[in-house]
Structure formats: structure tokens, C-alpha cells
Design a protein around this motif. Structure first.
Motif, PDB file in Angstrom:
ATOM      1  N   LYS A 140       0.819  -1.215   0.000  1.00  0.00           N
ATOM      2  CA  LYS A 140       0.000   0.000   0.000  1.00  0.00           C
ATOM      3  C   LYS A 140       0.851   1.262   0.000  1.00  0.00           C
ATOM      4  O   LYS A 140       0.566   2.221  -0.738  1.00  0.00           O
ATOM      5  CB  LYS A 140      -0.944   0.002   1.205  1.00  0.00           C
ATOM      6  CG  LYS A 140      -1.855   1.222   1.247  1.00  0.00           C
ATOM      7  CD  LYS A 140      -2.839   1.159   2.405  1.00  0.00           C
ATOM      8  CE  LYS A 140      -3.734   2.399   2.425  1.00  0.00           C
ATOM      9  NZ  LYS A 140      -4.713   2.355   3.539  1.00  0.00           N
ATOM     10  N   SER A 141       1.891   1.274   0.803  1.00  0.00           N
ATOM     11  CA  SER A 141       2.722   2.483   0.890  1.00  0.00           C
ATOM     12  C   SER A 141       3.386   2.798  -0.454  1.00  0.00           C
ATOM     13  O   SER A 141       3.529   3.957  -0.839  1.00  0.00           O
ATOM     14  CB  SER A 141       3.775   2.342   1.992  1.00  0.00           C
ATOM     15  OG  SER A 141       4.648   1.271   1.713  1.00  0.00           O
ATOM     16  N   LEU A 144       0.620   4.355  -2.676  1.00  0.00           N
ATOM     17  CA  LEU A 144       0.331   5.733  -2.277  1.00  0.00           C
ATOM     18  C   LEU A 144       1.448   6.668  -2.735  1.00  0.00           C
ATOM     19  O   LEU A 144       1.185   7.792  -3.197  1.00  0.00           O
ATOM     20  CB  LEU A 144       0.159   5.822  -0.755  1.00  0.00           C
ATOM     21  CG  LEU A 144      -1.048   5.076  -0.164  1.00  0.00           C
ATOM     22  CD1 LEU A 144      -1.069   5.231   1.354  1.00  0.00           C
ATOM     23  CD2 LEU A 144      -2.353   5.568  -0.758  1.00  0.00           C
ATOM     24  N   GLU A 148       1.265   9.843  -5.324  1.00  0.00           N
ATOM     25  CA  GLU A 148       1.864  11.151  -5.003  1.00  0.00           C
ATOM     26  C   GLU A 148       2.787  11.622  -6.130  1.00  0.00           C
ATOM     27  O   GLU A 148       2.755  12.783  -6.538  1.00  0.00           O
ATOM     28  CB  GLU A 148       2.648  11.069  -3.689  1.00  0.00           C
ATOM     29  CG  GLU A 148       1.799  10.866  -2.449  1.00  0.00           C
ATOM     30  CD  GLU A 148       1.162  12.153  -1.939  1.00  0.00           C
ATOM     31  OE1 GLU A 148       1.193  13.165  -2.669  1.00  0.00           O
ATOM     32  OE2 GLU A 148       0.602  12.129  -0.828  1.00  0.00           O
ATOM     33  N   VAL A 381      -6.722  12.163  -4.509  1.00  0.00           N
ATOM     34  CA  VAL A 381      -6.364  11.966  -3.099  1.00  0.00           C
ATOM     35  C   VAL A 381      -5.844  10.538  -2.982  1.00  0.00           C
ATOM     36  O   VAL A 381      -6.589   9.590  -3.259  1.00  0.00           O
ATOM     37  CB  VAL A 381      -7.597  12.165  -2.184  1.00  0.00           C
ATOM     38  CG1 VAL A 381      -7.226  11.883  -0.733  1.00  0.00           C
ATOM     39  CG2 VAL A 381      -8.170  13.558  -2.359  1.00  0.00           C
ATOM     40  N   PRO A 382      -4.563  10.343  -2.629  1.00  0.00           N
ATOM     41  CA  PRO A 382      -3.958   9.002  -2.643  1.00  0.00           C
ATOM     42  C   PRO A 382      -4.789   7.935  -1.944  1.00  0.00           C
ATOM     43  O   PRO A 382      -4.980   6.840  -2.490  1.00  0.00           O
ATOM     44  CB  PRO A 382      -2.614   9.223  -1.960  1.00  0.00           C
ATOM     45  CG  PRO A 382      -2.253  10.627  -2.318  1.00  0.00           C
ATOM     46  CD  PRO A 382      -3.558  11.381  -2.294  1.00  0.00           C
ATOM     47  N   GLU A 383      -5.302   8.215  -0.762  1.00  0.00           N
ATOM     48  CA  GLU A 383      -6.071   7.202  -0.029  1.00  0.00           C
ATOM     49  C   GLU A 383      -7.336   6.807  -0.791  1.00  0.00           C
ATOM     50  O   GLU A 383      -7.721   5.629  -0.810  1.00  0.00           O
ATOM     51  CB  GLU A 383      -6.429   7.733   1.359  1.00  0.00           C
ATOM     52  CG  GLU A 383      -7.034   6.690   2.285  1.00  0.00           C
ATOM     53  CD  GLU A 383      -6.074   5.565   2.678  1.00  0.00           C
ATOM     54  OE1 GLU A 383      -6.543   4.406   2.782  1.00  0.00           O
ATOM     55  OE2 GLU A 383      -4.862   5.833   2.853  1.00  0.00           O
ATOM     56  N   LYS A 384      -7.975   7.767  -1.445  1.00  0.00           N
ATOM     57  CA  LYS A 384      -9.189   7.457  -2.222  1.00  0.00           C
ATOM     58  C   LYS A 384      -8.859   6.624  -3.450  1.00  0.00           C
ATOM     59  O   LYS A 384      -9.647   5.763  -3.861  1.00  0.00           O
ATOM     60  CB  LYS A 384      -9.897   8.752  -2.623  1.00  0.00           C
ATOM     61  CG  LYS A 384     -10.636   9.416  -1.478  1.00  0.00           C
ATOM     62  CD  LYS A 384     -11.526  10.543  -1.966  1.00  0.00           C
ATOM     63  CE  LYS A 384     -12.355  11.108  -0.812  1.00  0.00           C
ATOM     64  NZ  LYS A 384     -13.212  12.228  -1.236  1.00  0.00           N
ATOM     65  N   GLU A 385      -7.692   6.861  -4.053  1.00  0.00           N
ATOM     66  CA  GLU A 385      -7.282   6.050  -5.215  1.00  0.00           C
ATOM     67  C   GLU A 385      -7.020   4.608  -4.779  1.00  0.00           C
ATOM     68  O   GLU A 385      -7.343   3.658  -5.498  1.00  0.00           O
ATOM     69  CB  GLU A 385      -6.056   6.652  -5.893  1.00  0.00           C
ATOM     70  CG  GLU A 385      -6.200   8.099  -6.348  1.00  0.00           C
ATOM     71  CD  GLU A 385      -7.340   8.333  -7.331  1.00  0.00           C
ATOM     72  OE1 GLU A 385      -7.935   7.354  -7.828  1.00  0.00           O
ATOM     73  OE2 GLU A 385      -7.659   9.502  -7.597  1.00  0.00           O
ATOM     74  N   TRP A 386      -6.437   4.437  -3.586  1.00  0.00           N
ATOM     75  CA  TRP A 386      -6.232   3.090  -3.040  1.00  0.00           C
ATOM     76  C   TRP A 386      -7.581   2.402  -2.841  1.00  0.00           C
ATOM     77  O   TRP A 386      -7.744   1.231  -3.205  1.00  0.00           O
ATOM     78  CB  TRP A 386      -5.460   3.152  -1.724  1.00  0.00           C
ATOM     79  CG  TRP A 386      -5.384   1.830  -1.018  1.00  0.00           C
ATOM     80  CD1 TRP A 386      -6.203   1.366  -0.032  1.00  0.00           C
ATOM     81  CD2 TRP A 386      -4.451   0.768  -1.268  1.00  0.00           C
ATOM     82  NE1 TRP A 386      -5.836   0.098   0.355  1.00  0.00           N
ATOM     83  CE2 TRP A 386      -4.758  -0.297  -0.390  1.00  0.00           C
ATOM     84  CE3 TRP A 386      -3.366   0.627  -2.150  1.00  0.00           C
ATOM     85  CZ2 TRP A 386      -4.028  -1.483  -0.366  1.00  0.00           C
ATOM     86  CZ3 TRP A 386      -2.648  -0.570  -2.123  1.00  0.00           C
ATOM     87  CH2 TRP A 386      -2.975  -1.607  -1.244  1.00  0.00           C
ATOM     88  N   GLU A 387      -8.544   3.128  -2.273  1.00  0.00           N
ATOM     89  CA  GLU A 387      -9.879   2.551  -2.052  1.00  0.00           C
ATOM     90  C   GLU A 387     -10.521   2.141  -3.376  1.00  0.00           C
ATOM     91  O   GLU A 387     -11.182   1.107  -3.459  1.00  0.00           O
ATOM     92  CB  GLU A 387     -10.776   3.573  -1.336  1.00  0.00           C
ATOM     93  CG  GLU A 387     -10.404   3.799   0.121  1.00  0.00           C
ATOM     94  CD  GLU A 387     -11.187   4.951   0.739  1.00  0.00           C
ATOM     95  OE1 GLU A 387     -12.163   5.423   0.098  1.00  0.00           O
ATOM     96  OE2 GLU A 387     -10.812   5.378   1.852  1.00  0.00           O
ATOM     97  N   GLU A 390      -9.146  -1.083  -4.424  1.00  0.00           N
ATOM     98  CA  GLU A 390      -9.653  -2.160  -3.564  1.00  0.00           C
ATOM     99  C   GLU A 390     -10.997  -2.661  -4.060  1.00  0.00           C
ATOM    100  O   GLU A 390     -11.208  -3.863  -4.195  1.00  0.00           O
ATOM    101  CB  GLU A 390      -9.788  -1.663  -2.112  1.00  0.00           C
ATOM    102  CG  GLU A 390      -8.497  -1.713  -1.315  1.00  0.00           C
ATOM    103  CD  GLU A 390      -8.096  -3.135  -0.962  1.00  0.00           C
ATOM    104  OE1 GLU A 390      -8.697  -3.731  -0.049  1.00  0.00           O
ATOM    105  OE2 GLU A 390      -7.170  -3.663  -1.624  1.00  0.00           O
TER     106      GLU A 390
END
Length: 405
Positions: A140-141, A144, A148, A381-387, A390
Motif C-alpha cells: 500500500k505504501s 500511495l 503522489e 487523493v492518494p487514499e481514495k485512489e487506493w480505495e 480495492e
């Protein structure tokens, strides 16, 4: 197998029979159902080693094309020739005597495999597949950080958009039933190309792709721009949907790229419809349709021309295409293999339907590798792209782990 024996041939049993035909042939095969269709189709090439062909679609014999994300050195694609072809309507009753003669001959000396035997046959044939994974693509890191970097590159005007991808490896349960999984996908995703293909020692993949890359039927050429993703919520998601500026612009970029390809070849007469919101299972996307009369415009080979111009699309790579591709090659750090490549039937029953290989999983031994990506712009937004990645992985993953999901 005695084809005179009367079985209660449910849809699942028919698919199992086709899988048995393919996996016991020693060759390559593909099974698929096109969007908004009730017809299940299969091609089989008993040749042991994979065939490769140049991307001149109009000249190819009937078959099923498979091309990875990255260009091949020889500029060719893998091809499963339709040495054997079979189709049937899923909503019609099926009897063993409906099988083509070649299938009856192949099965006459075989016992009908049960679920466990078919699963073992599948796993035995996938254990040596060339599935290339790396820990970094699951991290995940790392993803993210990749997002970025993408945002930074867009803000610096090096890119307009980039589409980083990742993988997720899941265990295949002991009671996994491939036929049930494929049938569940067909029932759940009527607007997607449900597909399964097996090329010995190279790859065994399944997927539910909503995105047409190029389609030709008679004199009509068709393509689409599909981008922007959100979860479908509520009883009537099409009425309650609201798109952000980021998603609207992301989809517009893809449409503009298609139009720029038309301009490159001086093609000015085309129909454009959209964008409109479409449902793909549990997800919503923005889609614009493009149609061209190839005879009226004097482009009989438009399918091959546009295939070369469009792949990889900005929906799976980014824009400008070369710069986005170079960015991914430098920072993504894993081989996408067939994910975000293209696949589909070519010159089968007078039609070619090539899709971007999305919502897909590679099978090997008792594990499945899921692939997904997310479009990155300066508003990401990085976290939203990860979601987003998923729930894209979940589209196939949940059916592998629970076929009745």
C-alpha cells in the motif's frame, strides 16, 4: 464419456464440460460471453505451443486475441485460432447430442470430471504459468507513493493524467468451482465481457471487462471512452449519481484522445454520443460512444488502425501516452502481464470485439492475482485512489472466494 447418457445439464454443468474439453486438449482455449448477450462461445486450438500473429485483424482467421499491456518486441499478439468452435444460448435447454462432433469424439473416451477432479486439472495446468508478481506491487505504501509522484508530475505539467496499477494476491478456496464463478459473473455483470482463457505455460486468466477497445461488425466501427469510477449506491444509482470535476475531466481526457486519433488519420465523419453514466456491476462509470461507417469514410481496415493508435488507452495508461507510459515503466515496478492489455474474439461469426483487459485475475496453482488501477490527476487523493483499486479488485475477487457473491 457416453454421450447417450441423460444428465440434467444445468448451465454450470455445460460450462464444466467446456472447461474439461479445453483443459484435456493440451492446447489453448477461450470461453466468453459478450455484453448484453445470452450466447456463451468457445474457441479451441489444440496446438501445444502458443501462436502469435501480427495485428492485422481483418486478415486473421476466426479466433481469440490476447495481448499484454506492454508492446511485444515482435509487435505480435497471442492468438487462439478457432480450430474448434462451439456456442450455445444460455437460456435454452441443452442436451449432450447438441455438442459438435469434434467435442463428442474428444469426450468419448473420458469420464465426466467431478468438481474436485476439474479443480485439480485446472491447478495442475496453471502451476507453471508465467505469472510475474512482486511484493512491491501489493504494498500500500508503494502505491500511495506512486500516486503522489503522479500528482506531482501532473502539477508540473509533465502529464495530464497517469494510471498506476497494483496487484492483490488471494487464496483460491478448496471448494473453488470455476464454472460457478464464471456463471455468477455472467449473471452479475450483464454489460461486461465475461471471459476465461488458458494458454499453456503462459497464462490462465478470467475477467469481466466493461470497456470495448474496438469493435467491427459489417461496415460499422465502434469504440468507447470509459473513465471515472464510483460505487453504485441506493435502489436507483443512476438517478442519485453525482460526478466530481476530477471524474468528469478524467473521462473527457479519454474522449479527447480518441478524437485526436481520428484527426491523426484525417477521419472527420464520426458519431459521438455521451458522456452518460453506465452501470458495471457494483460500479458506475462515465461513457461516451463513437461510431463510424467504414465504407462511407473509406476506412475498411479501421479496426486494425485504431487498435494500434488506441492501445494502451489513456484509461489504463494516461496522457500524453508516451510520457505516461514512461512514467509507469520507471516507477510502477512490476509487470502488468495481460492486465490492461486487450483481448477478445476476432472475425468470429462475422464480428470482432476487442476489449481492454480490466476487472481481471490471473490463476496459478491455488492462488489468484487480482489487478486494478486508478486514474490520477492533480485533484487525486492518494487514499481514495487506493480505495478505488480495492473495490475494483473485489469485483472478481469476491466471486473467486465465494461464487454466489
Amino acid at each position: 464419456m457416453n454421450t447417450e447418457v441423460s444428465y440434467n445439464h444445468t448451465q454450470t454443468e455445460i460450462i464444466q464440460l467446456l472447461l474439461q474439453l479445453g483443459l484435456t486438449s493440451g492446447g489453448s482455449f477461450a470461453i466468453w460471453r459478450k455484453p448484453k448477450s445470452k450466447k456463451l462461445e468457445m474457441v479451441l486450438d489444440e496446438t501445444a505451443s502458443p501462436q502469435k500473429v501480427a495485428l492485422s485483424l481483418e486478415e486473421l482467421p476466426p479466433g481469440f486475441i490476447v495481448h499484454p499491456f506492454a508492446d511485444q518486441e515482435d509487435k505480435k499478439a497471442y492468438y487462439i485460432k478457432a480450430n474448434r468452435y462451439f456456442s450455445f444460448e444460455l437460456d435454452q435447454e441443452f442436451k449432450p447430442e447438441d455438442l459438435p462432433e469434434w467435442a463428442k469424439i474428444q469426450l468419448e473416451d473420458q469420464q465426466k470430471l467431478n468438481d474436485a477432479e476439474l479443480r485439480k486439472l485446472l491447478f495442475d495446468q496453471t502451476i507453471n504459468n508465467k505469472i510475474i508478481t512482486s511484493g512491491i506491487s501489493e504494498d500500500k505504501s508503494h502505491f500511495l507513493q506512486l500516486v503522489e509522484r503522479g500528482i506531482e508530475a501532473v502539477k508540473e505539467n509533465k502529464l495530464e493524467k497517469v494510471v498506476p496499477a497494483r496487484t492483490k494476491t488471494i487464496d483460491i478456496p478448496e471448494d473453488f468451482n470455476l464454472a460457478c464463478t464464471l456463471l455468477s459473473l455472467m449473471n452479475s455483470y450483464p454489460n461486461a465481457l465475461i471471459n476465461f482463457f488458458h494458454i499453456p505455460h503462459l497464462g490462465t486468466w478470467m475477467g469481466a471487462s466493461p470497456e470495448v477497445l474496438i469493435e467491427t461488425k459489417g461496415d460499422i466501427f465502434y469504440t468507447m471512452s470509459l473513465a471515472g469510477t464510483q460505487k453504485a449506491t441506493g435502489d436507483n444509482p443512476l438517478k442519485s449519481v453525482a460526478w466530481t470535476q476530477k471524474e468528469i475531466e478524467e473521462q473527457a481526457l479519454v474522449s479527447r484522445y480518441i478524437v485526436s486519433c481520428f484527426k491523426k488519420i484525417r477521419l472527420r465523419e464520426y458519431e459521438e454520443h455521451g458522456p452518460k453514466t453506465v452501470v458495471a456491476g457494483d460500479l458506475l462509470h462515465l461513457k461516451t460512444d463513437f461510431r463510424i461507417d467504414m465504407e462511407a469514410t473509406g476506412f475498411p481496415e479501421l479496426g486494425s488502425i485504431m487498435l494500434n493508435l488506441l492501445h494502451p488507452t489513456s484509461a489504463v495508461c494516461g496522457m500524453p501516452r508516451k510520457e505516461a507510459h514512461d512514467f509507469l515503466q520507471e516507477y510502477e515496478d512490476f509487470d502488468r502481464s495481460f492486465y490492461a492489455g486487450f483481448l477478445g474474439p476476432v472475425n468470429v461469426q462475422g464480428q470482432t470485439s476487442v476489449f481492454v483487459n480490466l476487472r481481471t485475475a490471473a490463476l496459478f496453482s491455488n492462488k489468484a492475482v487480482l489487478y486494478s488501477g486508478a486514474g490520477v490527476t492533480e485533484d487525486s487523493v492518494p487514499e481514495k485512489e487506493w480505495e478505488e483499486t480495492e473495490y475494483k479488485c473485489e469485483i472478481i475477487g469476491k466471486f473467486i472466494q465465494n461464487p454466489t457473491a
